[in-house]
Scaffold this motif. Structure first.
Motif, PDB file in Angstrom:
ATOM      1  N   SER A   1      75.350   1.441  75.945  1.00  0.00           N
ATOM      2  CA  SER A   1      75.137   1.531  74.490  1.00  0.00           C
ATOM      3  C   SER A   1      74.614   2.919  74.133  1.00  0.00           C
ATOM      4  O   SER A   1      74.825   3.405  73.026  1.00  0.00           O
TER       5      SER A   1
ATOM      6  N   ASP B   1      63.792  -0.224  69.565  1.00  0.00           N
ATOM      7  CA  ASP B   1      64.894   0.734  69.425  1.00  0.00           C
ATOM      8  C   ASP B   1      64.406   1.964  68.656  1.00  0.00           C
ATOM      9  O   ASP B   1      64.041   1.873  67.485  1.00  0.00           O
TER      10      ASP B   1
ATOM     11  N   ASP C   1      70.832  -6.588  73.200  1.00  0.00           N
ATOM     12  CA  ASP C   1      70.611  -5.147  73.449  1.00  0.00           C
ATOM     13  C   ASP C   1      70.570  -4.807  74.932  1.00  0.00           C
ATOM     14  O   ASP C   1      71.157  -3.823  75.360  1.00  0.00           O
TER      15      ASP C   1
END
Ligand SMILES: Nc1ncnc2c1ncn2[C@@H]1O[C@H](COP(=O)(O)OP(=O)(O)OP(=O)(O)O)[C@@H](O)[C@H]1O
Ligand SMILES: [Mg+2]
Length: 370
Positions: free
Chosen positions: A94, A119, A59
Motif C-alpha cells: 500500500s 495512518d 490496512d
C-alpha cells in the motif's frame, strides 16, 4: 438487547478460526472496532494475534505474517524497503505510512500487547514536500549567488580591468626604455598580476554561468575519468605522481551532464595534485575510486596524500573565494558543489586513512533519476 439498535456497526473482524483465544478475541474485536485507528491485540507470550478491528484487517491484515506479532514487525521493519523512521513505518504494497504504538493490556487473565497503527501518510507527504521545497530553494539560492556574482563582476569589472592591464603594460614598456627605477617596475608588475588574476576569476565564473543548458543522460563513468586524466596527464608526469584507478567492475552508468561532471572531477583532481606539490615525490599518490554506495548512488572519491585540512579550513572549503594558494582563485569547490547539487548529488570531504584528503561526490544512476 438485540443488535438492531440505532447505531449501525460494521461487523467485527474475528481472530483466525481455530485460535484457542477465539471467544475472548471476539469480544475484544468488538471493542477494538470502536477505535478509529487500525488496532490489534497479540498474546504477549506466544505473539499470536488475538483480536483485530476491521481497519487493521483492511490496512495491515494482508501483510505477510500479520497474525504473528514478530512476523508482522519483521515485515514492517524489514530491510526490504528500508522505509522506517523510528516507530513510523511504511507498509509494503500500500505504501502508506503508519505510526505504531504499543501498550500492554491484561484482558480476562490474558497478557496482551495492544498495537495501534495510525495512518500518518498525509503528514509525511507534507513534510517531505516541504523539505524538498526547502532544499530546492537552498540550491536555487546558491546557483543564484554564483550567477549573480558572475553577472555583477563581469559587468562591473571587466572593462576597467582590461584598461588597467593595458595601462600597466604601457607603463612597464616606458619604465624599461628609460631604465627607470627597479622598484616602480616591480610594483607595476605586481599590479598587473593582480589585475590578471581578477580577470581570470571573471572569465572562469562566466564560463560556468554561461554554460549551455545542462543535458543529462546515461553516461559511463570510466570514460569521464579517462577524459579528465588525459587532460591532467602532463601535470601528473611533471610531478611524478602515481595514479591509481579503482573503479568497481560493472559500475552502472550515471545520470548526468557529461561536461559538467568532467568539470567537477577536473577541479577535484587538480586540487589533489596541487595538495601534493610540497610533499616528497615518493609519497605522491593519487587514487580515484568509483563504487555504488549503500543508497544505490554512484560515489566517486578522489584521494590524495597531501597535508589534509584542519577543522577551521574544512569549515570554509566551499565558500567562494576561499583559497590558501598563491595562484588559486578559490572558486573551484564552490562551482563543484553547485554542479553536484544540480544533479541531486552530494559533494563531501573527509580525512583519508593514513594521511591526506578524500573529496568525493555522488550521482544518481539513470533508473533513480528524479
Ligand atoms: N585536496 C585538497 N587537500 C588540501 N586542501 C584542499 C584540497 N582541495 C581543496 N583544498 C583547500 O580548499 C581551498 C579551496 O579550493 P578550491 O578548489 O575552491 O580553490 P583553489 O584550488 O584554491 O582555487 P581554484 O579556484 O583555482 O580551484 C584550497 O585553496 C585549499 O586550501
Ligand atoms: Mg581548486
Amino acid at each position: 438487547m438485540t443488535s438492531s439498535g440505532p447505531v449501525r456497526r460494521r461487523p467485527a473482524a474475528r481472530a483466525p478460526s481455530g485460535s484457542p483465544d477465539r471467544a475472548a478475541g471476539d469480544a475484544l474485536s468488538d471493542i477494538l472496532d470502536a477505535v478509529p485507528f487500525a488496532c490489534a491485540a497479540f498474546d504477549r507470550r506466544s505473539g499470536a494475534l488475538v483480536a483485530q478491528n476491521a481497519r487493521f484487517r483492511s490496512d495491515l491484515g494482508t501483510l505477510p505474517g500479520h497474525a504473528q506479532r514478530d512476523a508482522l514487525l519483521a515485515t514492517l521493519y524489514g530491510d526490504l524497503t528500508g522505509d522506517a523512521r523510528g516507530d513510523e513505518v511504511r507498509a509494503p504494497v500500500s505504501g502508506r505510512w503508519y505510526a505504531l504504538h504499543w501498550r500492554d493490556l491484561d484482558s480476562g487473565g490474558q497478557a496482551l500487547a495492544l498495537l495501534t497503527a495510525v495512518d500518518i501518510s498525509e503528514r509525511i507527504e507534507t513534510l517531505d514536500s516541504h523539505r524538498s521545497q526547502q532544499e530546492k530553494l537552498l540550491f536555487t539560492s546558491r546557483m543564484m549567488s554564483v550567477g549573480e556574482m558572475a553577472a555583477t563582476l563581469a559587468h562591473e569589472l571587466n572593462q576597467p580591468l582590461a584598461a588597467i592591464v593595458n595601462y600597466l603594460n604601457g607603463s612597464l614598456r616606458l619604465v624599461g626604455q628609460a631604465g627607470g627605477p627597479v622598484q616602480v617596475e616591480r610594483a607595476l608588475q605586481a599590479a598587473r598580476t593582480q589585475a590578471e588574476h581578477a580577470a581570470a576569476v571573471i572569465a572562469r565564473v562566466r564560463e560556468f554561468v554561461r554554460a549551455r543548458e545542462p543535458r543529462r543522460d546515461a553516461q559511463d563513468l570510466p570514460l569521464i575519468v579517462d577524459t579528465v586524466l588525459e587532460l591532467l596527464r602532463l601535470e601528473a608526469e611533471r610531478q611524478q605522481l602515481r595514479v591509481e584507478l579503482a573503479l568497481a567492475p560493472g559500475l552502472p552508468q550515471v545520470y548526468a551532464d557529461r561536461v559538467m561532471v568532467e568539470q567537477v572531477l577536473l577541479n577535484l583532481v587538480k586540487n589533489a595534485i596541487e595538495a601534493m606539490r610540497e610533499i616528497p615525490a615518493a609519497q605522491r599518490g593519487l587514487r580515484i575510486e568509483g563504487r555504488v554506495n549503500l543508497d544505490g548512488e554512484i560515489e566517486v572519491r578522489v584521494c590524495d596524500r597531501g597535508p589534509g585540512l584542519s577543522e577551521a579550513e574544512s569549515a570554509q572549503l566551499f565558500s567562494p573565494f576561499y583559497t590558501t594558494k598563491s595562484d588559486g582563485l578559490g572558486i573551484g569547490l564552490a562551482i563543484c558543489r553547485s554542479i553536484i547539487e544540480y544533479h541531486e548529488g552530494r559533494l563531501f570531504f573527509e580525512a583519508r586513512d593514513g594521511g591526506g584528503s578524500v573529496f568525493g561526490f555522488t550521482l544518481p544512476t539513470p533508473d533513480r533519476r528524479i
